[in-house]
Design an enzyme around this catalytic site. Sequence first.
Site, PDB file in Angstrom:
ATOM      1  N   ASP A   1       0.820  -1.225   0.000  1.00 24.56           N
ATOM      2  CA  ASP A   1       0.000   0.000   0.000  1.00 24.56           C
ATOM      3  C   ASP A   1       0.852   1.272   0.000  1.00 24.56           C
ATOM      4  O   ASP A   1       0.631   2.178   0.813  1.00 24.56           O
ATOM      5  CB  ASP A   1      -0.942   0.022   1.230  1.00 24.56           C
ATOM      6  CG  ASP A   1      -1.684  -1.281   1.433  1.00 24.56           C
ATOM      7  OD1 ASP A   1      -1.917  -1.993   0.446  1.00 24.56           O
ATOM      8  OD2 ASP A   1      -2.032  -1.578   2.599  1.00 24.56           O
TER       9      ASP A   1
ATOM     10  N   GLU B   1     -10.726  -1.046  -4.029  1.00 20.21           N
ATOM     11  CA  GLU B   1     -10.063  -0.426  -2.884  1.00 20.21           C
ATOM     12  C   GLU B   1      -8.885   0.405  -3.357  1.00 20.21           C
ATOM     13  O   GLU B   1      -8.609   0.466  -4.558  1.00 20.21           O
ATOM     14  CB  GLU B   1      -9.611  -1.504  -1.879  1.00 20.21           C
ATOM     15  CG  GLU B   1      -8.613  -2.500  -2.444  1.00 20.21           C
ATOM     16  CD  GLU B   1      -8.255  -3.620  -1.465  1.00 20.21           C
ATOM     17  OE1 GLU B   1      -8.986  -3.840  -0.489  1.00 20.21           O
ATOM     18  OE2 GLU B   1      -7.221  -4.286  -1.704  1.00 20.21           O
TER      19      GLU B   1
ATOM     20  N   HIS C   1      -2.764  -1.379  -5.401  1.00 21.88           N
ATOM     21  CA  HIS C   1      -2.792  -0.398  -4.307  1.00 21.88           C
ATOM     22  C   HIS C   1      -1.740   0.675  -4.513  1.00 21.88           C
ATOM     23  O   HIS C   1      -0.736   0.750  -3.808  1.00 21.88           O
ATOM     24  CB  HIS C   1      -2.664  -1.014  -2.923  1.00 21.88           C
ATOM     25  CG  HIS C   1      -3.190  -0.033  -1.898  1.00 21.88           C
ATOM     26  ND1 HIS C   1      -4.116  -0.341  -0.950  1.00 21.88           N
ATOM     27  CD2 HIS C   1      -2.952   1.288  -1.761  1.00 21.88           C
ATOM     28  CE1 HIS C   1      -4.398   0.762  -0.252  1.00 21.88           C
ATOM     29  NE2 HIS C   1      -3.700   1.748  -0.739  1.00 21.88           N
TER      30      HIS C   1
ATOM     31  N   ARG D   1       4.645  -8.190   0.521  1.00 23.79           N
ATOM     32  CA  ARG D   1       4.565  -7.398  -0.713  1.00 23.79           C
ATOM     33  C   ARG D   1       5.649  -6.314  -0.730  1.00 23.79           C
ATOM     34  O   ARG D   1       5.958  -5.722   0.311  1.00 23.79           O
ATOM     35  CB  ARG D   1       3.172  -6.768  -0.842  1.00 23.79           C
ATOM     36  CG  ARG D   1       2.090  -7.835  -1.045  1.00 23.79           C
ATOM     37  CD  ARG D   1       0.693  -7.263  -0.976  1.00 23.79           C
ATOM     38  NE  ARG D   1       0.384  -6.742   0.351  1.00 23.79           N
ATOM     39  CZ  ARG D   1      -0.804  -6.270   0.702  1.00 23.79           C
ATOM     40  NH1 ARG D   1      -1.798  -6.251  -0.176  1.00 23.79           N
ATOM     41  NH2 ARG D   1      -1.004  -5.809   1.920  1.00 23.79           N
TER      42      ARG D   1
END
Length: 323
Positions: free
Chosen positions: A34, A198, A260, A290
């Site tokens: 993110d 999202e 993201h 990630r």
Amino acid sequence: MHFARPLIAFFLALVTFSSAATYSNPLKTKDGSDPHIAWSGGYYYLMTTTWSNLQITRAKTLNGLKTGETKVVWTDSTSSRCCNVWAPELHYFDGAWYIYYTAGNSANLDGQRPHVLKGGATPWDSFSYLAQLTNTWGIDGSILRFSSWGNYFVYSCFSGSLQSLCIAPLISPGQIGTSKVLSTPTQSWEKVGNPVMEGPAAMYHGGKTFLAYSASYCWTSSYSLGLLTWNGSGDPASSSSWSKTGPFLTSANGNYGPGHNGFFQSPDGSQIWNVYHATSNSGGACDGTRYTMGQIVNWNSDGSPNFGSPAKLGTSLTGPAGE
Ligand SMILES: *[C@@H]1O[C@H](CO)[C@@H](O)[C@H](O)[C@H]1NC(C)=O
């Protein structure tokens, strides 16, 4: 004097070589989920999901973020927002930086809410708690700006059983108006694993306003970007003012589930860059494995963004203009 010209050429070549900005991915290996980058005052400021606190890493070059100066800027023992700290983003309003982020309780993810901290004139100043923005489930809050309509808060919310995108006018940095559902996952590429929209991220180019977001469930290799494009005149809080395209930036070159993302400008202001996460796990990932990737956004002849493909890790790439 007969050797002067080759010598000058040699030194010019050295200078040219050493000033060429190159970088390679990943920019952050662990807890690179993110990601969001803001460029300001000669530094890139990178924030990612670190789960238990909020951290900022800064560096003068994109490649420098790998070894950049890092500090913890927030931890919170308040039980309703102590834990599952996700998706921080730096945004600037009227002389101050703010961090929009998601947090909840330790027991489960049902208490995830968007929150905001207020900082100072630079992102490196200290932050204090400002507000919780919704009383219902909401994650991945971001800011969408219009010269004619003002500012909006966009975030991922539930519309029935569908994880969707919601939008609300931003009354002040710490207060939003009534939320509306902006878009629900209706396309097959938005419903792999689970229907999900999202991680909204706004982008402005050539007089157009875009809202990128991430589609499908993160524990699949189908996690990727979708794009909402504003029609230029309709109420931004009305879903009919936006058209949807995708998927973009799909799995490639050993990078799975890219998404993201956040957008930032090159130091000279001429380019828009995309920062996003991906995983080397072919089944996707929703956890701290990630890693963070950076990549330039190119443009199609119709004015739409071209997100390209995630390059193989370690590939030497040309850095942002103006480094
Ligand atoms: C944009 O969308 C609105 C609906 O929200 C519509 O009324 C308007 O005609 C559209 N404008 C254009 C240029 O398509």
